[in-house]
Design a protein around this motif. Sequence first.
Motif, mmCIF file in Angstrom:
data_model
loop_
_atom_site.group_PDB
_atom_site.id
_atom_site.type_symbol
_atom_site.label_atom_id
_atom_site.label_comp_id
_atom_site.label_asym_id
_atom_site.label_seq_id
_atom_site.Cartn_x
_atom_site.Cartn_y
_atom_site.Cartn_z
ATOM 1 N N SER A 154 40.956 39.238 28.559
ATOM 2 C CA SER A 154 40.080 40.145 27.811
ATOM 3 C C SER A 154 39.804 41.436 28.583
ATOM 4 C CB SER A 154 38.760 39.446 27.488
ATOM 5 O OG SER A 154 38.069 39.087 28.679
ATOM 6 N N THR A 155 40.366 41.565 29.805
ATOM 7 C CA THR A 155 40.240 42.744 30.674
ATOM 8 C C THR A 155 38.791 43.021 31.072
ATOM 9 O OG1 THR A 155 40.055 44.368 28.872
ATOM 10 C CG2 THR A 155 42.279 43.782 29.590
ATOM 11 N N VAL A 156 37.944 41.967 31.061
ATOM 12 C CA VAL A 156 36.560 42.141 31.520
ATOM 13 C C VAL A 156 36.518 42.153 33.047
ATOM 14 C CG1 VAL A 156 34.244 41.157 31.533
ATOM 15 C CG2 VAL A 156 35.616 41.119 29.427
ATOM 16 N N GLY A 157 37.132 41.134 33.664
ATOM 17 C CA GLY A 157 37.267 41.102 35.119
ATOM 18 C C GLY A 157 35.961 41.010 35.870
ATOM 19 N N TYR A 158 35.256 39.893 35.742
ATOM 20 C CA TYR A 158 34.000 39.722 36.476
ATOM 21 C C TYR A 158 34.223 39.631 37.980
ATOM 22 C CZ TYR A 158 31.532 38.836 32.098
ATOM 23 O OH TYR A 158 30.979 38.955 30.868
ATOM 24 N N GLY A 159 35.362 39.093 38.406
ATOM 25 C CA GLY A 159 35.637 38.965 39.838
ATOM 26 C C GLY A 159 35.064 37.725 40.469
ATOM 27 N N ASP A 160 34.491 36.808 39.681
ATOM 28 C CA ASP A 160 33.932 35.577 40.260
ATOM 29 C C ASP A 160 35.037 34.609 40.671
ATOM 30 O OD1 ASP A 160 34.632 35.332 37.642
ATOM 31 O OD2 ASP A 160 32.931 34.088 37.035
ATOM 32 N N PHE A 161 36.204 34.698 40.023
ATOM 33 C CA PHE A 161 37.374 33.910 40.424
ATOM 34 C C PHE A 161 38.554 34.877 40.558
ATOM 35 C CE2 PHE A 161 34.699 30.778 38.307
ATOM 36 C CZ PHE A 161 34.741 29.718 39.204
ATOM 37 N N VAL A 162 39.149 34.896 41.784
ATOM 38 C CA VAL A 162 40.236 35.845 42.050
ATOM 39 C C VAL A 162 41.353 35.111 42.784
ATOM 40 C CG1 VAL A 162 40.897 38.005 43.171
ATOM 41 C CG2 VAL A 162 38.588 37.744 42.239
ATOM 42 N N PRO A 163 42.594 35.199 42.304
ATOM 43 C CA PRO A 163 43.709 34.557 43.026
ATOM 44 C C PRO A 163 43.976 35.274 44.354
ATOM 45 C CG PRO A 163 44.538 35.851 41.177
ATOM 46 C CD PRO A 163 43.043 35.840 41.061
ATOM 47 N N LYS A 164 44.358 34.501 45.351
ATOM 48 C CA LYS A 164 44.606 35.056 46.684
ATOM 49 C C LYS A 164 46.091 35.160 47.009
ATOM 50 C CE LYS A 164 40.217 35.378 47.718
ATOM 51 N NZ LYS A 164 39.570 36.712 47.891
#
Length: 331
Positions: A56-66
Amino acid sequence: MSYSFFNNFVRLPLFLRVLFIALFTIISFGLFVHLLEPEQFPTLFDGVWWAVITASTVGYGDFVPKTVLGRLAGIGLILTGAGFLATYFVSLATAAVTKQNELLEGKADFKGKNHIIVIGWNERTREILHTLCMKNESISIVLIDESLEKNPLPNMNIHFIQGRSNLDEVLIKANIFHAMKVIITADPNKGELHADMGSILTLLAVKGLNREVPCIVEILTSEQVANAKRAGADEIVQTNILTSFVMINSISSQQLVTSFLGLLNQLDKRNLTFKPAVPEVIDMTFMDLSHMLMKEGILLLGIKRGEETLLNPPHPFTINQQDQLIVIMNE
């Protein structure tokens, strides 16, 4: 099995197909990133949550792949999932607009029950619809007309169906099988005889599909009244008789006509109705019954006995069991 599934899938509405593809894509990417980076995405729900937020392109950043693979999965999800989600919402909006246009243009079927069907559009129809909607806002009304291109009263509780009223498919779209009453008005664009023939043809079509539904028919010529009765009309309104009465009496007495029209206007604001003769009033005289009802605020105008209507019958006149009382009741 797979061919049958695919065949059923492609027959679904477009917005449902796009929604299922978008959900499948999001869940798949959520499961993939959960298996790829279990430390960053401890549960499957965390992976799905990240996929929804990323697509949805919101991108909260609470989960991010490393990892590189995880970020490549994110790029792939944005390129695919976001497109499917955008397509879904566009399809949903398109379906809503299409449905609204179908309703406005009279192409949508009516699914309700216990409704009133009004056939033909003219000034009389406009007054009928306004009066019905004012007296009972919850009642459902279906308007059928072939000359209109869209609903003339879109802000009222009126479902419009565009088409010829003597066609079965049009009457079925109006759900004639579950209608409470049908009102057929004369077509003002035709001559009187042709208008009556059209009304009778419509009446035959209505009674052919639903013989039990009560039908009120406007007839312009006296010679077609008998044919309308044979066709199954429950009530016949001869508007030309009323017009002739007003015009003839206006020649001799303008005050009489003004008073008569004023009376009609008053009746429109009151409840003029029929009441069956209850056992308590059987064998009472019309005068005694009139006095008794007057104490209750009810004005007795006359008696309907079979096909005959008697206004203020001469004394003595005795009430029978089959009589119907013509009364005016306060709201």
